[in-house]
Scaffold this motif. Structure first.
Motif, PDB file in Angstrom:
ATOM      1  N   GLU A 152       0.826  -1.210   0.000  1.00  0.00           N
ATOM      2  CA  GLU A 152       0.000   0.000   0.000  1.00  0.00           C
ATOM      3  C   GLU A 152       0.863   1.263   0.000  1.00  0.00           C
ATOM      4  N   HIS A 190       2.520   1.732  -3.354  1.00  0.00           N
ATOM      5  CA  HIS A 190       1.507   2.238  -4.269  1.00  0.00           C
ATOM      6  C   HIS A 190       1.324   3.741  -4.074  1.00  0.00           C
ATOM      7  N   LEU A 191       1.192   4.129  -2.814  1.00  0.00           N
ATOM      8  CA  LEU A 191       0.997   5.543  -2.487  1.00  0.00           C
ATOM      9  C   LEU A 191       2.196   6.390  -2.899  1.00  0.00           C
ATOM     10  N   GLU A 224      -8.556   6.759  -3.258  1.00  0.00           N
ATOM     11  CA  GLU A 224      -8.525   5.319  -3.508  1.00  0.00           C
ATOM     12  C   GLU A 224      -8.705   4.541  -2.213  1.00  0.00           C
ATOM     13  N   GLY A 225      -9.035   3.316  -2.404  1.00  0.00           N
ATOM     14  CA  GLY A 225      -8.864   2.410  -1.399  1.00  0.00           C
ATOM     15  C   GLY A 225      -9.728   1.904  -0.408  1.00  0.00           C
ATOM     16  N   ASP A 264      -4.269   3.497 -12.613  1.00  0.00           N
ATOM     17  CA  ASP A 264      -3.963   3.100 -11.244  1.00  0.00           C
ATOM     18  C   ASP A 264      -3.909   1.588 -11.073  1.00  0.00           C
ATOM     19  N   ARG A 316      -0.830  -0.333  -9.134  1.00  0.00           N
ATOM     20  CA  ARG A 316      -0.987  -1.251  -8.004  1.00  0.00           C
ATOM     21  C   ARG A 316      -0.225  -2.553  -8.199  1.00  0.00           C
ATOM     22  N   LEU A 348      -2.047   7.478   4.127  1.00  0.00           N
ATOM     23  CA  LEU A 348      -2.706   6.173   4.176  1.00  0.00           C
ATOM     24  C   LEU A 348      -3.532   6.125   5.451  1.00  0.00           C
ATOM     25  N   ARG A 383      -2.756  13.006  -1.936  1.00  0.00           N
ATOM     26  CA  ARG A 383      -3.266  11.687  -2.285  1.00  0.00           C
ATOM     27  C   ARG A 383      -3.676  10.960  -1.005  1.00  0.00           C
ATOM     28  N   HIS A 414      -5.230   7.403   0.423  1.00  0.00           N
ATOM     29  CA  HIS A 414      -5.673   6.015   0.257  1.00  0.00           C
ATOM     30  C   HIS A 414      -6.236   5.532   1.586  1.00  0.00           C
ATOM     31  N   SER A 468      -7.323   2.123   4.062  1.00  0.00           N
ATOM     32  CA  SER A 468      -7.219   0.698   4.340  1.00  0.00           C
ATOM     33  C   SER A 468      -8.111   0.445   5.543  1.00  0.00           C
TER      34      SER A 468
END
Lengths: 229, 229
Positions: free
Chosen positions: A203, A206-207, A228-229, B8, B12, B180, B194, B196, B198
């Motif tokens: 992850e 990817h980021l 995303e995600g 994307d 990935r 993230l 950006r 993302h 999880s």
DNA sequence: TAGATTGTTAATCGATTAACAATC
DNA sequence: TAGATTGTTAATCGATTAACAATC
């Protein structure tokens, strides 16, 4: 009795919809929600909401929208979340413990949370007997019998990459259906078992792609910036 | 100087390829790898490997394959992993601590691991000063100055859902590029950042769909059983 | 009724797979 | 040279978006 199999990309959006519905206060909001509202809250287009839902039935009313209670119940049913699913965590390292606490916390926070973390396993004798939010750490030897006894159907694997395959084999042998693996390893399972992977390191890589420019500057044009995600 | 933006879905897969290359012992394997081998190890078709890689350059040789060293370096470059990226973790709860340890562990295990966890932040005074694998927990007030000082470019958010948006805002204000998020919340960021997500709980609900039959039995036909990421 | 919103069909878009000439 | 394997183009497949008749 599903006629055509729903694509996985749709299945991945259902929990998003369900979460929106779980978080709505019907007293404040009223009993119905339109595909526009639901899509907005979930981050997808109304068209997509309607198309996704229509794969599983006709849940809405023209001119009105979807009855929240009903749709919630239908989504739970589709996702097999209409009755409790018992989950075991394998590995009582810091990640396993964190995941255990996280699940316990979700369950406390959300009534009708149907994922029930009932056991943690580890092979390290030093870990056995530890208590994590009310759940004891058990030795791996008891995996099979406890899975049967407690009706565990899903496992979360949080062990080092080197032992992940043997752990997964043990889970399969114990009759577990679905496995969520956190170890950075490519694992093999028989075709009747569903294996998903969650890999922090992948992850982050990817980021990293989307970071702009050299460290310290911000010169390069931002690329695709959809969340995303 | 990229002509067309890479989708994307391709991005990935690059970390997957890179990981395969990082794990190959060139002395044992020889200096080259074909799209067949690489695809096999990464779990994708050879066609896809070639198509993906060709978006970023011509790295292979007909009849031979890809030179491992070169391809590794190219992938690192594409993913912005050709120099160290400093990462901060926000939230020193059990998940934050686990993620911090995980990253430190990866870095110890893998030479050339270019993600460097340099700081952990928390707003709880009781957590400040704790040491996690050699990294101290700092107060949120120091976020902006430390991010500048240490050159932090990515943040991993591991705080409760209720405070996630304010934490993300602070990260953005501190100049962080990529985030993230592990909190079960839908967060807003400006378009140059950006984000993302999880979300363990969403992952488990997704997985639940593929469980077969009622608890205890295994009657329903197994649906699409391809392994997912 | 009139306005709103569904479920579905058709049109578009994008990703994967197949095929193969180029060439090491 | 002959066999292997790339990079790329064409064909297929699947997902998203647009549009709209049905109807609450």
């Amino acid at each position: 009795m599903r006629v055509r199999r729903a694509p996985d990309v749709v299945i991945r959006r259902l929990p998003l919809y369900l979460r929106v519905l779980e978080n709505i206060d019907i007293d404040k909001h009223g009993p119905s929600i339109s595909s526009y509202e639901l899509g907005d809250a979930a981050g997808v287009t109304p068209d997509q909401v309607r198309k996704d839902l229509s794969l599983f039935g006709e849940f809405g009313k023209q001119g009105v929208g979807y009855e929240i209670d009903t749709l919630r119940q239908e989504l739970r049913r589709v996702l097999n979340l209409d009755c409790v699913i018992r989950v075991a965590i394998i590995g009582a390292g810091s990640l396993g413990i964190a995941l255990a606490r996280y699940l316990q916390g979700r369950r406390r926070a959300e009534s009708n949370y149907h994922l029930d973390m009932v056991a943690v396993f580890d092979k390290d004798p030093a870990k056995i007997g530890l208590e994590i939010d009310g759940v004891r750490v058990l030795p791996m030897e008891l995996l099979k019998s406890k899975v049967r006894e407690l009706g565990v159907r899903m496992a979360v694997v949080a062990v080092p990459a080197a032992s992940a395959q043997e752990v997964v084999d043990a889970c399969v042998d114990a009759g577990i259906d679905g496995i969520l693996n956190f170890a950075p390893a490519k694992l093999a399972v028989p075709s009747h078992v569903r294996l998903h992977n969650s890999d922090l390191s992948l992850e982050l890589m990817h980021l990293a792609y989307y970071l702009c420019g050299a460290p310290g500057e911000n010169t390069r044009t931002a690329r695709d910036s959809q969340a995303e995600g």
